[in-house]
Design an enzyme around this catalytic site. Structure first.
Site, mmCIF file in Angstrom:
data_model
loop_
_atom_site.group_PDB
_atom_site.id
_atom_site.type_symbol
_atom_site.label_atom_id
_atom_site.label_comp_id
_atom_site.label_asym_id
_atom_site.label_seq_id
_atom_site.Cartn_x
_atom_site.Cartn_y
_atom_site.Cartn_z
ATOM 1 N N LYS A 117 3.047 8.326 -3.552
ATOM 2 C CA LYS A 117 2.064 8.990 -2.476
ATOM 3 C C LYS A 117 2.446 9.922 -1.491
ATOM 4 O O LYS A 117 1.547 10.563 -1.195
ATOM 5 C CB LYS A 117 1.211 7.686 -1.850
ATOM 6 N N ASP A 126 -7.145 10.058 -5.112
ATOM 7 C CA ASP A 126 -6.051 9.322 -4.269
ATOM 8 C C ASP A 126 -6.379 10.109 -2.833
ATOM 9 O O ASP A 126 -5.490 10.811 -2.657
ATOM 10 C CB ASP A 126 -4.868 9.175 -4.891
ATOM 11 N N ILE A 127 -6.902 9.415 -1.987
ATOM 12 C CA ILE A 127 -7.504 9.881 -0.711
ATOM 13 C C ILE A 127 -5.740 10.056 -0.022
ATOM 14 O O ILE A 127 -5.663 11.197 0.584
ATOM 15 C CB ILE A 127 -8.282 9.212 0.185
ATOM 16 N N ASN A 173 -14.774 -4.365 -3.718
ATOM 17 C CA ASN A 173 -13.590 -5.328 -3.507
ATOM 18 C C ASN A 173 -13.871 -5.988 -2.008
ATOM 19 O O ASN A 173 -14.601 -5.968 -1.523
ATOM 20 C CB ASN A 173 -12.205 -4.392 -3.548
ATOM 21 N N PHE A 193 -1.321 1.990 3.286
ATOM 22 C CA PHE A 193 -1.214 0.412 3.042
ATOM 23 C C PHE A 193 -0.589 0.108 1.660
ATOM 24 O O PHE A 193 -1.079 0.953 0.723
ATOM 25 C CB PHE A 193 -2.332 -0.446 3.461
#
Ligand code: CTP
Length: 417
Positions: free
Chosen positions: A347, A310-311, A213, A329
């Site tokens: 999250k 998902d860290i 990305n 973020f």
């Protein structure tokens, strides 16, 4: 000015060649008077203008000159010289010295010590105005500043050679002030450990292709630097970026989301985690060992993808190893605040910095690769608009927010105890 105390601060002063070397003697005097623990290196060029004896007489310690001196290496090697300093100051920094530092040359004690250092370096350039203006010197300066070197001066005025212009070394009192400001800066996160992820991840498809990305890592790296400057011990886990490693922190380079997750888990425990990386959401179910070839008259290959871990969510989930503050973020192309609120809940982190990504009306990218950003702090109890600002300013504001919340957490723990 000299009433400031530098007691307990260790400074390595490198005096390189130039007539301004005589002014460095005054700097030595000011630093000693302020109680700094001072060591000095005089380069061969510097020794053409002042003597090691003069420096030692004012510093009260031995002046180091020679890389190959056995005595220096056994009693105080160049590695110790650089590691024991809180700050390295190069005053005067000649054009030659700047060129050597910019290009990693290590052909004498001063340059070897600086190259072996993980400490902040401040330069006080001094040279003829034409040398200062020369694109070669300006390019070297840009390299040094990009690597985080601090700079004071040069001033404008009459030069020793009779010419007029920019190139005079800043006055010793001014250099002293800059040193004191750097060393006495508030460090609200001293003693805290921080983990920062930055940049993109690359997920290989075959030996030549990957899913990636547009993240440049600028915002994440700026946050790591701001946390370091606020006194935290920082581990920066970075995906592939074109930025140099910031000095004064542990940088771990990774490519994939899995490698980033492993590096983060290995870096725990930490007090603070900031996930600024643009982690690829998917990776290939199988990485081809050979390059995927086009086949004539055949359809393009279908990509079979699996979801990456998902860290941020893993770092934020309740566990004894959870950092006390976990910050993420949210990069969104639309409906920023609502989507960021939903992301925060999903999250489990403490708050998010949300920014709108994608092209502007004229087709330019808004955030990725840019030096500025427009972020909103999104927390459970509402959101704040932090406005449009350079990424390093946003990083420093985030640090202040982190310090405030760490202090509040600490107060709450004290009240409960
Ligand atoms: N993040 C992460 N690991 C992932 C994906 C995202 O740690 N596998 C983190 C990012 O570093 C960022 C936050 O999660 O702090 C949000 O990233 P973003 O790309 O905005 O969200 P996604 O999780 O990808 O969700 P969506 O695709 O729905 O926007």
């Amino acid at each position: 000015m000299t009433s400031l105390s530098l007691e307990g601060k260790s400074i390595l002063l490198v005096i390189s060649g130039g007539i301004a070397a005589y002014k460095a003697l005054d700097l030595v005097r000011l630093l000693k008077k302020a109680g700094a623990e001072l060591r000095c290196i005089l380069t061969a060029g510097g020794a053409q203008f002042i003597t090691p004896l003069a420096v030692s007489a004012l510093s009260g310690t031995e002046t180091y000159t020679d890389l190959w001196s056995l005595k220096d290496e056994t009693e105080m090697g160049h590695i110790r010289l650089s590691r024991e300093a809180d700050l390295i100051v190069v005053a005067p920094a000649s054009a030659n010295m700047m060129a050597k530092m910019a290009h990693g040359l290590a052909d004498d004690l001063a340059t070897t010590t600086i190259l072996a250092s993980d400490k902040p370096v401040m330069i006080a350039p001094a040279m003829n105005p034409i040398m200062w203006q020369n694109p070669a010197t300006q390019d070297n300066l840009a390299i040094l500043e990009q690597r985080g070197f601090l700079r004071i001066g040069p001033d404008r005025g009459e030069m020793a050679c009779g010419e007029h212009g920019e190139g005079r070394m800043a006055e010793p009192a001014e250099i002293f002030g800059a040193i004191a400001a750097t060393l006495l800066r508030e460090q609200p996160l001293r003693g805290r450990k921080a983990l920062v992820t930055s940049g993109p991840t690359y997920e290989p498809l075959d030996p030549v292709r990957f899913i990636g990305n547009r993240s440049s890592g600028k915002q994440g790296h700026a946050i790591a630097c701001a946390l370091r400057d606020a006194g935290a011990e920082v581990t920066l886990v970075s995906g592939p970026v074109a930025l140099p490693d910031p000095p004064g922190m542990n940088v771990i380079h990774v490519e994939t989301a899995i490698a980033m997750l492993n590096a983060c888990q290995d870096s725990l425990p930490a007090d603070i985690a900031v996930c600024a990386a643009a982690v690829s959401d998917w990776s290939a179910t199988a990485i081809m060992k050979q390059k995927i070839k086009k086949r004539q008259n055949a359809m393009p290959p279908a990509l079979s993808l699996k979801e990456n871990p998902d860290i941020l969510a893993m770092l934020a989930r309740p566990s004894p190893r959870r950092p006390s503050l976990v910050i993420g973020f949210a990069a969104e192309t639309d409906d920023l605040i609502a989507k960021a609120q939903e992301k925060l809940a999903r999250k489990g982190c403490d708050f998010l910095l949300a920014n709108q990504v994608g092209p502007t009306e004229n087709g330019d990218e808004k955030v990725f690769g840019q030096d500025e950003n427009h972020v909103y702090l999104v927390a459970r109890d509402g959101h704040q608009d932090w406005g449009h600002a350079p990424k390093d300013m946003i990083a420093r504001k985030l640090c202040r927010e982190i310090a405030k919340r760490m202090e509040e957490n600490h107060d709450q723990q004290r009240q409960r105890a």
